[in-house]
Scaffold this active site. Structure first.
Site, short mmCIF file in Angstrom:
data_model
loop_
_atom_site.label_atom_id
_atom_site.label_comp_id
_atom_site.label_asym_id
_atom_site.label_seq_id
_atom_site.Cartn_x
_atom_site.Cartn_y
_atom_site.Cartn_z
N ASP A 274 0.84 -1.20 0.00
CA ASP A 274 0.00 0.00 0.00
C ASP A 274 0.87 1.25 0.00
O ASP A 274 0.52 2.25 0.59
CB ASP A 274 -0.94 -0.03 1.21
CG ASP A 274 -2.04 1.01 1.13
OD1 ASP A 274 -2.33 1.48 0.01
OD2 ASP A 274 -2.61 1.36 2.19
N LYS B 116 2.28 3.55 -5.86
CA LYS B 116 1.74 2.51 -6.74
C LYS B 116 2.75 2.00 -7.78
O LYS B 116 2.66 0.85 -8.19
CB LYS B 116 0.43 2.99 -7.39
CG LYS B 116 -0.60 3.51 -6.37
CD LYS B 116 -0.80 2.59 -5.15
CE LYS B 116 -1.29 3.34 -3.91
NZ LYS B 116 -1.18 2.54 -2.66
N ASP C 166 -3.40 -3.08 -2.21
CA ASP C 166 -4.50 -2.10 -2.17
C ASP C 166 -4.44 -1.20 -3.40
O ASP C 166 -3.40 -1.08 -4.05
CB ASP C 166 -4.39 -1.26 -0.88
CG ASP C 166 -5.63 -0.38 -0.68
OD1 ASP C 166 -6.71 -0.75 -1.17
OD2 ASP C 166 -5.50 0.68 -0.02
N ASN C 167 -5.54 -0.57 -3.69
CA ASN C 167 -5.63 0.47 -4.73
C ASN C 167 -5.26 -0.02 -6.12
O ASN C 167 -4.70 0.72 -6.91
CB ASN C 167 -4.73 1.68 -4.38
CG ASN C 167 -4.99 2.23 -3.01
OD1 ASN C 167 -4.16 2.09 -2.11
ND2 ASN C 167 -6.12 2.84 -2.82
N GLU D 105 -11.27 4.22 -0.38
CA GLU D 105 -11.55 4.63 0.99
C GLU D 105 -12.41 5.91 1.07
O GLU D 105 -12.12 6.91 0.43
CB GLU D 105 -10.24 4.85 1.77
CG GLU D 105 -9.16 5.68 1.07
CD GLU D 105 -8.14 4.85 0.31
OE1 GLU D 105 -8.49 3.77 -0.20
OE2 GLU D 105 -6.97 5.29 0.21
N1 SAM Z 1 -1.29 1.49 4.66
C1 SAM Z 1 -1.75 2.78 5.16
C2 SAM Z 1 -3.15 2.64 5.68
O1 SAM Z 1 -3.97 1.99 5.02
O2 SAM Z 1 -3.44 3.17 6.76
C3 SAM Z 1 -1.71 3.84 4.09
C4 SAM Z 1 -0.40 3.98 3.37
S1 SAM Z 1 -0.33 5.37 2.27
C5 SAM Z 1 -1.48 4.94 1.03
C6 SAM Z 1 1.24 5.13 1.47
C7 SAM Z 1 2.44 5.42 2.34
O3 SAM Z 1 3.58 4.81 1.78
C8 SAM Z 1 2.79 6.89 2.47
O4 SAM Z 1 2.82 7.24 3.82
C9 SAM Z 1 4.17 7.04 1.84
O5 SAM Z 1 5.00 7.98 2.49
C10 SAM Z 1 4.71 5.63 1.97
N2 SAM Z 1 5.66 5.20 0.93
C11 SAM Z 1 5.53 5.38 -0.40
N3 SAM Z 1 6.52 4.80 -1.08
C12 SAM Z 1 7.32 4.20 -0.15
C13 SAM Z 1 8.51 3.42 -0.23
N4 SAM Z 1 9.05 3.12 -1.41
N5 SAM Z 1 9.06 2.99 0.92
C14 SAM Z 1 8.49 3.28 2.12
N6 SAM Z 1 7.36 4.00 2.25
C15 SAM Z 1 6.77 4.46 1.13
MG MG Z 2 -4.27 2.32 -0.04
#
Ligand code: SAM
Ligand code: MG
Length: 214
Positions: free
Chosen positions: A141, A144, A169-170, A199
């Site tokens: 998640d 993407k 997800d997504n 969501e």
């Molecule tokens: N899983 C969470 C929830 O459902 O409550 C939501 C996660 S949110 C959609 C995506 C998160 O992934 C963001 O906080 C972003 O900073 C982090 N993120 C994105 N790419 C990443 C990566 N390559 N490594 C670590 N974190 C990452």
């Molecule tokens: Mg998501």
């Protein structure tokens, strides 16, 4: 105001959720995001699908890619057996700091290892650093465009065993077309779509559950 959305989300938890009660934390976040400010948590509707996958598997080792404020982390951790290993990765230090407080408010800090850094850097080091052999369940998640390269990286690093489940997800909104095409056509996976909604909206989205066949 000067505060950020994650800070306001945390305040809503502190105001409306009972310390040590994960379900009240989940409820407080859903309520805040449905009625006050949308946020990118997996949310209540897809969250129920996530819950059933976790409960059904009773996984001993779980990896979450993308913690954000810790919403899905709390959902998953509350369902894990006491001795399970659960690592969640987040590369934004501001989000990680909020997530730590949300997880602690739910009383789940002992069940979660929140690791700060990028998935591409951590995946190759996870076995060694955390004494993990393979993950039973991975919840994807994060951003993407990382689902596909990180899945291939997890394969290369030997983090998946026959029967490991990837739950993504997504896959429709915002969408992960390259990942879906890979996971659905690869003979290494048996994959199934769970239709739902983005969501806190009525827009179609869903989770893809893919079993690694080895
Ligand atoms: N899983 C969470 C929830 O459902 O409550 C939501 C996660 S949110 C959609 C995506 C998160 O992934 C963001 O906080 C972003 O900073 C982090 N993120 C994105 N790419 C990443 C990566 N390559 N490594 C670590 N974190 C990452
Ligand atoms: Mg998501």
């Amino acid at each position: 105001t000067q505060s950020t959305r994650p800070q306001r989300l945390l305040s809503a938890v502190q105001k409306n959720a009972t310390r040590g009660d994960p379900c009240s934390v989940v409820r407080a976040i859903d309520d805040f995001c449905r009625h006050k400010e949308w946020a990118m948590n997996v949310g209540d509707e897809k969250g129920c699908i996530l819950d059933s996958v976790v409960s059904e598997m009773n996984p001993a080792a779980v990896l979450e890619l993308g913690t954000y404020c810790g919403y899905s982390t709390v959902r998953i951790a509350r369902l894990l057996p006491p001795d399970a290993k659960f690592i969640t990765l987040e590369f934004n230090p501001g989000f990680a700091a909020i997530a730590r407080q949300v997880i602690a408010w739910a009383g789940l800090e002992e069940k979660v290892q929140l690791v700060e850094g990028a998935s591409g850097d951590w995946i190759p080091k996870i076995k060694e650093q955390f004494g993990i052999k393979t993950f039973d369940l991975v919840f994807l998640d994060h951003w993407k465009d990382r689902y596909l390269p990180d899945t291939k990286l997890m394969e290369e690093c030997g983090l998946l065993r026959k029967g490991s489940v990837l739950l993504a997800d997504n896959v429709i909104c915002p969408g992960t077309p390259d990942y879906l095409e890979y996971i659905r056509s690869s003979p290494k996976y048996e994959s199934r779509y769970f239709k739902s909604h983005l969501e806190y909206t009525k827009v179609e989205d869903g989770l893809e559950k893919s079993i690694f066949l080895g």
